[in-house]
Design a protein around this motif. Structure first.
Motif, PDB file in Angstrom:
ATOM      1  N   VAL A  75       0.832  -1.199   0.000  1.00 14.44           N
ATOM      2  CA  VAL A  75       0.000   0.000   0.000  1.00 14.44           C
ATOM      3  C   VAL A  75       0.870   1.255   0.000  1.00 14.44           C
ATOM      4  CG1 VAL A  75      -1.595   1.369   1.398  1.00 14.44           C
ATOM      5  CG2 VAL A  75      -2.017  -1.063   1.057  1.00 14.44           C
ATOM      6  N   THR A  76       1.890   1.283   0.851  1.00 18.97           N
ATOM      7  CA  THR A  76       2.784   2.437   0.912  1.00 18.97           C
ATOM      8  C   THR A  76       3.423   2.712  -0.441  1.00 18.97           C
ATOM      9  OG1 THR A  76       3.290   2.165   3.258  1.00 18.97           O
ATOM     10  CG2 THR A  76       4.926   3.315   1.926  1.00 18.97           C
ATOM     11  N   LEU A  77       3.959   1.679  -1.072  1.00 22.68           N
ATOM     12  CA  LEU A  77       4.637   1.856  -2.358  1.00 22.68           C
ATOM     13  C   LEU A  77       3.649   2.241  -3.451  1.00 22.68           C
ATOM     14  CD1 LEU A  77       7.061  -1.193  -2.084  1.00 22.68           C
ATOM     15  CD2 LEU A  77       7.589   1.233  -1.716  1.00 22.68           C
ATOM     16  N   GLY A  78       2.454   1.656  -3.408  1.00 19.54           N
ATOM     17  CA  GLY A  78       1.435   2.022  -4.388  1.00 19.54           C
ATOM     18  C   GLY A  78       1.024   3.480  -4.270  1.00 19.54           C
ATOM     19  N   ILE A  79       0.939   3.968  -3.032  1.00 27.41           N
ATOM     20  CA  ILE A  79       0.594   5.378  -2.824  1.00 27.41           C
ATOM     21  C   ILE A  79       1.678   6.281  -3.391  1.00 27.41           C
ATOM     22  CG2 ILE A  79       0.265   7.172  -1.075  1.00 27.41           C
ATOM     23  CD1 ILE A  79      -1.114   5.053   0.663  1.00 27.41           C
ATOM     24  N   TYR A  80       2.938   5.947  -3.132  1.00 28.62           N
ATOM     25  CA  TYR A  80       4.025   6.773  -3.664  1.00 28.62           C
ATOM     26  C   TYR A  80       4.037   6.775  -5.193  1.00 28.62           C
ATOM     27  CZ  TYR A  80       6.224   7.656   0.862  1.00 28.62           C
ATOM     28  OH  TYR A  80       6.488   8.102   2.139  1.00 28.62           O
ATOM     29  N   VAL A  81       3.617   5.683  -5.808  1.00 31.96           N
ATOM     30  CA  VAL A  81       3.547   5.622  -7.270  1.00 31.96           C
ATOM     31  C   VAL A  81       2.474   6.562  -7.813  1.00 31.96           C
ATOM     32  CG1 VAL A  81       2.836   4.130  -9.197  1.00 31.96           C
ATOM     33  CG2 VAL A  81       4.511   3.301  -7.534  1.00 31.96           C
ATOM     34  N   ALA A  82       1.303   6.587  -7.171  1.00 33.25           N
ATOM     35  CA  ALA A  82       0.134   7.226  -7.779  1.00 33.25           C
ATOM     36  C   ALA A  82      -0.264   8.566  -7.175  1.00 33.25           C
ATOM     37  CB  ALA A  82      -1.065   6.275  -7.684  1.00 33.25           C
ATOM     38  N   ALA A  83       0.284   8.931  -6.039  1.00 37.23           N
ATOM     39  CA  ALA A  83      -0.261  10.062  -5.284  1.00 37.23           C
ATOM     40  C   ALA A  83      -0.258  11.371  -6.053  1.00 37.23           C
ATOM     41  CB  ALA A  83       0.499  10.226  -3.972  1.00 37.23           C
ATOM     42  N   ARG A  84       0.798  11.668  -6.789  1.00 32.79           N
ATOM     43  CA  ARG A  84       0.893  12.971  -7.442  1.00 32.79           C
ATOM     44  C   ARG A  84      -0.189  13.164  -8.501  1.00 32.79           C
ATOM     45  NH1 ARG A  84       5.013  16.857  -8.058  1.00 32.79           N
ATOM     46  NH2 ARG A  84       4.015  18.691  -8.973  1.00 32.79           N
ATOM     47  N   LEU A  85      -0.492  12.129  -9.241  1.00 35.12           N
ATOM     48  CA  LEU A  85      -1.444  12.261 -10.345  1.00 35.12           C
ATOM     49  C   LEU A  85      -2.903  12.079  -9.921  1.00 35.12           C
ATOM     50  CD1 LEU A  85       0.323  10.421 -13.314  1.00 35.12           C
ATOM     51  CD2 LEU A  85      -0.088  12.877 -13.060  1.00 35.12           C
ATOM     52  N   SER A  86      -3.161  11.114  -9.060  1.00 41.78           N
ATOM     53  CA  SER A  86      -4.559  10.756  -8.786  1.00 41.78           C
ATOM     54  C   SER A  86      -4.963  10.878  -7.326  1.00 41.78           C
ATOM     55  CB  SER A  86      -4.811   9.318  -9.244  1.00 41.78           C
ATOM     56  OG  SER A  86      -4.119   8.397  -8.405  1.00 41.78           O
ATOM     57  N   GLY A  87      -4.024  11.107  -6.442  1.00 45.89           N
ATOM     58  CA  GLY A  87      -4.331  11.066  -5.020  1.00 45.89           C
ATOM     59  C   GLY A  87      -4.167   9.689  -4.425  1.00 45.89           C
ATOM     60  N   ALA A  88      -3.899   8.691  -5.280  1.00 47.02           N
ATOM     61  CA  ALA A  88      -3.629   7.315  -4.825  1.00 47.02           C
ATOM     62  C   ALA A  88      -4.741   6.769  -3.939  1.00 47.02           C
ATOM     63  CB  ALA A  88      -2.278   7.240  -4.118  1.00 47.02           C
ATOM     64  N   HIS A  89      -5.943   6.676  -4.486  1.00 45.02           N
ATOM     65  CA  HIS A  89      -7.026   6.043  -3.739  1.00 45.02           C
ATOM     66  C   HIS A  89      -6.777   4.540  -3.615  1.00 45.02           C
ATOM     67  CE1 HIS A  89      -9.966   9.435  -5.203  1.00 45.02           C
ATOM     68  NE2 HIS A  89      -8.845   9.904  -4.664  1.00 45.02           N
ATOM     69  N   LEU A  90      -6.515   3.879  -4.752  1.00 43.38           N
ATOM     70  CA  LEU A  90      -6.193   2.451  -4.824  1.00 43.38           C
ATOM     71  C   LEU A  90      -7.289   1.546  -4.279  1.00 43.38           C
ATOM     72  CD1 LEU A  90      -2.446   2.516  -3.655  1.00 43.38           C
ATOM     73  CD2 LEU A  90      -3.439   3.303  -5.816  1.00 43.38           C
ATOM     74  N   ASN A  91      -8.468   2.079  -4.082  1.00 44.70           N
ATOM     75  CA  ASN A  91      -9.521   1.345  -3.387  1.00 44.70           C
ATOM     76  C   ASN A  91     -10.854   2.035  -3.667  1.00 44.70           C
ATOM     77  OD1 ASN A  91     -11.326   0.306  -1.457  1.00 44.70           O
ATOM     78  ND2 ASN A  91      -9.791   0.258   0.179  1.00 44.70           N
ATOM     79  N   PRO A  92     -11.818   1.354  -4.280  1.00 44.51           N
ATOM     80  CA  PRO A  92     -13.114   1.987  -4.534  1.00 44.51           C
ATOM     81  C   PRO A  92     -13.812   2.494  -3.282  1.00 44.51           C
ATOM     82  CG  PRO A  92     -12.897  -0.015  -5.825  1.00 44.51           C
ATOM     83  CD  PRO A  92     -11.726   0.016  -4.886  1.00 44.51           C
ATOM     84  N   ALA A  93     -13.569   1.850  -2.131  1.00 37.94           N
ATOM     85  CA  ALA A  93     -14.179   2.323  -0.888  1.00 37.94           C
ATOM     86  C   ALA A  93     -13.627   3.688  -0.504  1.00 37.94           C
ATOM     87  CB  ALA A  93     -13.932   1.316   0.238  1.00 37.94           C
ATOM     88  N   VAL A  94     -12.344   3.910  -0.760  1.00 41.58           N
ATOM     89  CA  VAL A  94     -11.741   5.219  -0.509  1.00 41.58           C
ATOM     90  C   VAL A  94     -12.313   6.246  -1.476  1.00 41.58           C
ATOM     91  CG1 VAL A  94      -9.580   6.537  -0.559  1.00 41.58           C
ATOM     92  CG2 VAL A  94      -9.622   4.230   0.439  1.00 41.58           C
TER      93      VAL A  94
END
Length: 275
Positions: free
Chosen positions: A54-73
């Protein structure tokens, strides 16, 4: 009217959600394959790898999308944080697609190990890809698993809202991703028994579909023969909104706004206090 560049921006956001969830599942499903099929590691290594994923996925996506990575979020942010409702379904589809493709890669890479550990591709190794009530061994009902997913995802969103609330005390120096990863570890260690802590519809549905298409014919059912796939979809969607609402009610509404004078911790302006 769609603003110029909106489509390009949207493509970037969806690409980031795909990539971030892809990374999350590579580590998440990968570690379960290693533990369940190869016998390397244990429950704690699973919890830590999911959290780090989860941590690494957030760092990958945060700048462009906010890194939700989860439909519940995504749903909770639309309900309480002004995220555009028209983006909710595209985000969820991108997240599920990222999880699906990552699970296919895990399935391919561990194909020999999975075949040796479970030649019939049964529920024994189905847990590599998707969750089951009681982790496939304990007598937990669908209702019990649904309850668990609602509570677990409520905890997730409650704390995510707290960690990301700029009016509260958010982590500095871009450490939010690490704190959220530790939150996943904690949930895994404390709330993993009843339903495997999916707490994410994309995390469960994408890999479940991947496993079904690659030989796991009973992927949609639990160990009792019941259709189970809907539980880790419906439970997190309900729980995420519930957790976000509880944060707003219990904490968020009492925080001083940006244009107000800062308050000392523990002090609430009289006009906003209870009573």
């Amino acid at each position: 009217m769609v603003k110029p560049g909106w489509r390009n921006s949207m493509v970037g956001e969806l690409s980031a959600e795909f990539a971030g969830t892809f990374i999350l599942i590579l580590f998440g499903c990968g570690v379960v394959a290693q533990v369940v099929a190869a016998g390397i590691g244990d429950h704690d290594s699973i919890a830590w790898a999911w959290g780090l994923g989860v941590t690494l996925g957030i760092y990958v996506a945060a700048r462009l999308s906010g890194a939700h990575l989860n439909p519940a979020v995504t749903l909770a942010l639309a309900a309480f944080k002004g995220f555009e409702w028209r983006k909710v379904l595209p985000y969820a589809l991108a997240q599920t697609a990222g999880a699906f493709v990552a699970a296919l890669l895990v399935r391919w890479n561990y194909s020999e190990v999975l075949a040796m550990a479970d030649p019939g591709h049964t529920l024994k190794t189905q847990v590599v890809f998707s969750t089951l009530p009681g982790n496939g061994t304990l007598p937990i009902s669908e209702f019990g698993a649904l309850r668990d997913q609602i509570i677990g995802t409520a905890i997730l969103l409650f704390v995510i809202f707290a960690v990301t609330d700029l009016l509260n005390t958010p982590p500095g120096a871009n450490l939010g991703a690490l704190i959220i990863g530790l939150l996943i570890v904690a949930i895994g260690m404390a709330w993993g028994t009843d339903a495997g802590y999916a707490i994410n519809p994309a995390r469960d549905l994408g890999p479940r579909l991947a496993s079904f298409l690659t030989g796991y014919g009973d992927a949609w059912r639990d160990q009792y023969g019941n259709f189970y796939f809907w539980v880790p979809i419906v439970g997190p969607l309900i729980g995420g909104v519930l957790g976000a609402a509880l944060y707003k009610v219990l904490v968020g509404r009492y925080l001083p706004q940006a244009d107000e004078e800062p308050q000392e911790p523990g002090q609430v302006p009289a006009a906003e206090g209870p009573g």
